[in-house]
Design a protein around this motif. Structure first.
Motif, PDB file in Angstrom:
ATOM      1  N   GLN A 123      76.214  23.913  53.054  1.00  0.00           N
ATOM      2  CA  GLN A 123      74.866  23.526  53.456  1.00  0.00           C
ATOM      3  C   GLN A 123      74.340  24.312  54.656  1.00  0.00           C
ATOM      4  O   GLN A 123      73.132  24.310  54.907  1.00  0.00           O
ATOM      5  CB  GLN A 123      74.835  22.042  53.815  1.00  0.00           C
ATOM      6  CG  GLN A 123      75.131  21.122  52.648  1.00  0.00           C
ATOM      7  CD  GLN A 123      75.069  19.689  53.115  1.00  0.00           C
ATOM      8  OE1 GLN A 123      74.016  19.055  53.103  1.00  0.00           O
ATOM      9  NE2 GLN A 123      76.197  19.182  53.572  1.00  0.00           N
ATOM     10  N   ILE A 179      80.835  22.540  45.418  1.00  0.00           N
ATOM     11  CA  ILE A 179      79.596  23.067  44.835  1.00  0.00           C
ATOM     12  C   ILE A 179      78.957  22.015  43.924  1.00  0.00           C
ATOM     13  O   ILE A 179      77.741  21.788  43.968  1.00  0.00           O
ATOM     14  CB  ILE A 179      79.883  24.365  44.048  1.00  0.00           C
ATOM     15  CG1 ILE A 179      80.269  25.487  45.020  1.00  0.00           C
ATOM     16  CG2 ILE A 179      78.670  24.773  43.210  1.00  0.00           C
ATOM     17  CD1 ILE A 179      80.767  26.742  44.323  1.00  0.00           C
ATOM     18  N   TRP A 183      75.392  21.112  45.350  1.00  0.00           N
ATOM     19  CA  TRP A 183      74.311  21.780  44.630  1.00  0.00           C
ATOM     20  C   TRP A 183      73.890  21.040  43.369  1.00  0.00           C
ATOM     21  O   TRP A 183      72.806  21.297  42.842  1.00  0.00           O
ATOM     22  CB  TRP A 183      74.710  23.221  44.313  1.00  0.00           C
ATOM     23  CG  TRP A 183      74.836  24.064  45.555  1.00  0.00           C
ATOM     24  CD1 TRP A 183      74.440  23.716  46.820  1.00  0.00           C
ATOM     25  CD2 TRP A 183      75.383  25.375  45.654  1.00  0.00           C
ATOM     26  NE1 TRP A 183      74.724  24.729  47.703  1.00  0.00           N
ATOM     27  CE2 TRP A 183      75.295  25.764  47.018  1.00  0.00           C
ATOM     28  CE3 TRP A 183      75.940  26.258  44.739  1.00  0.00           C
ATOM     29  CZ2 TRP A 183      75.744  26.988  47.481  1.00  0.00           C
ATOM     30  CZ3 TRP A 183      76.393  27.480  45.195  1.00  0.00           C
ATOM     31  CH2 TRP A 183      76.289  27.849  46.548  1.00  0.00           C
TER      32      TRP A 183
END
Length: 305
Positions: A123, A179, A183
């Motif tokens: 991040q 991830i 994301w």
């Protein structure tokens, strides 16, 4: 001042997250039983687990939300879901399977310790400000407690074997989950936890199927005993379907850092589960590690998302 609605939302997030943490904590002993029995391959178990989990969630989702809600309407969502299944299921588990051929269980368990820090690092490029000292302190203290629970840190120092390719696979497996957590968050919140989890599992099972067709043994081994199929079904509905569902449902209520922080708790759950049901001793240092992990949770800053 936190409102009552915000407190209820926070409580729901932690309850969903706790469900995932508990199920992942009991997953490893069950998986070990199946692997020691030799009834299928690790990649085969991954395929069966995710395919069964996906179909279970699809049926439940169609019943609860209706078929239309379970199938995304945007064509652009399907490649993203396929990618989520590849990263969050197939690659995460597949790399862990590869690593477990060459590394100790302690080294492999460090997957749990990597994730909160990796999520924070992912991040940073898009962050508007540097993480607070409380967040950094809670992550570092939680990491220390997890090392103690995993017996990776003892009075004699770090108990890791010489680093091998397997340790790189462990790190990459943790990165895949980080991830998926960081994301995949916008897609999970937009589509809803049940559809997003359903297609993560189904696509994860399809990618595992391709893996088995390309690299697996011929003919493909399947469990032959009813009790082994029962354990496979438990892994599909529990640590796959319900745990992934709990993790993705918690996305709606917890910030990504608060959610990732929960990864510090499965080793503690596994240690306590082993003590209660398998009569495996928990050392004083492990008890200290569990206490430190709980303390690190108290250091967590207020919600930031």
């Amino acid at each position: 001042m936190t409102s009552s609605a915000e407190r209820r939302s926070l409580l729901r997030g932690y309850l969903w997250g706790a469900l995932a943490v508990f199920l992942w904590g009991v997953m490893f002993p069950v998986g070990t039983v199946l692997m020691q029995a030799g009834c299928t391959t690790p990649a085969g178990l991954g395929m069966l687990r995710y395919v069964l989990a996906g179909f279970f969630l699809l049926v439940v989702g169609c019943f609860l939300q209706g078929p239309r809600a379970m199938f995304p309407r945007r064509a652009a969502d399907w490649p993203l879901l396929a990618l989520a299944g590849l990263v969050g299921a197939t690659l995460m588990c597949g790399l862990l399977f590869l690593a477990q051929r060459t590394v100790s269980s302690v080294n492999a368990s460090l997957l749990e310790a990597y994730v909160p820090i990796l999520v924070l690092l992912l991040q940073l490029p898009a962050a508007r400000r540097w993480p607070s000292w409380r967040l950094m302190a809670s992550l570092l203290v939680g990491f220390l407690g997890t090392l103690l629970v995993l017996r990776a840190l003892t009075l004699h120092g770090l108990q890791l074997k010489a680093l091998t390719w397997g340790d790189l696979f462990i790190f990459l497996s943790g990165l895949c989950w980080a991830i998926y957590t960081a994301w995949g968050r916008p897609l999970a919140r937009r589509l809803g936890s049940i559809p997003f989890t359903t297609w993560t599992c189904l696509f994860g099972g399809v990618w595992f199927l391709l893996w088995n067709l390309l690299f697996g043994p011929k003919p493909f081994p399947l469990p032959t005993r009813l009790d082994h199929w029962g354990l496979v079904l438990f892994l599909a509905i529990g640590p796959a379907a319900l745990a992934y569902l709990g993790w993705n449902a918690a996305q709606r209520h917890l910030s990504v850092n608060h959610l990732a922080f929960l990864e510090y708790f499965p080793p503690a759950v596994a240690a306590l589960f082993g003590l209660l049901f398998l009569h495996e001793p928990v050392t004083l240092l492990q008890w200290l590690g569990i206490a430190i992990v709980i303390l690190s949770a108290r250091l967590q800053p207020p919600q930031d998302a």
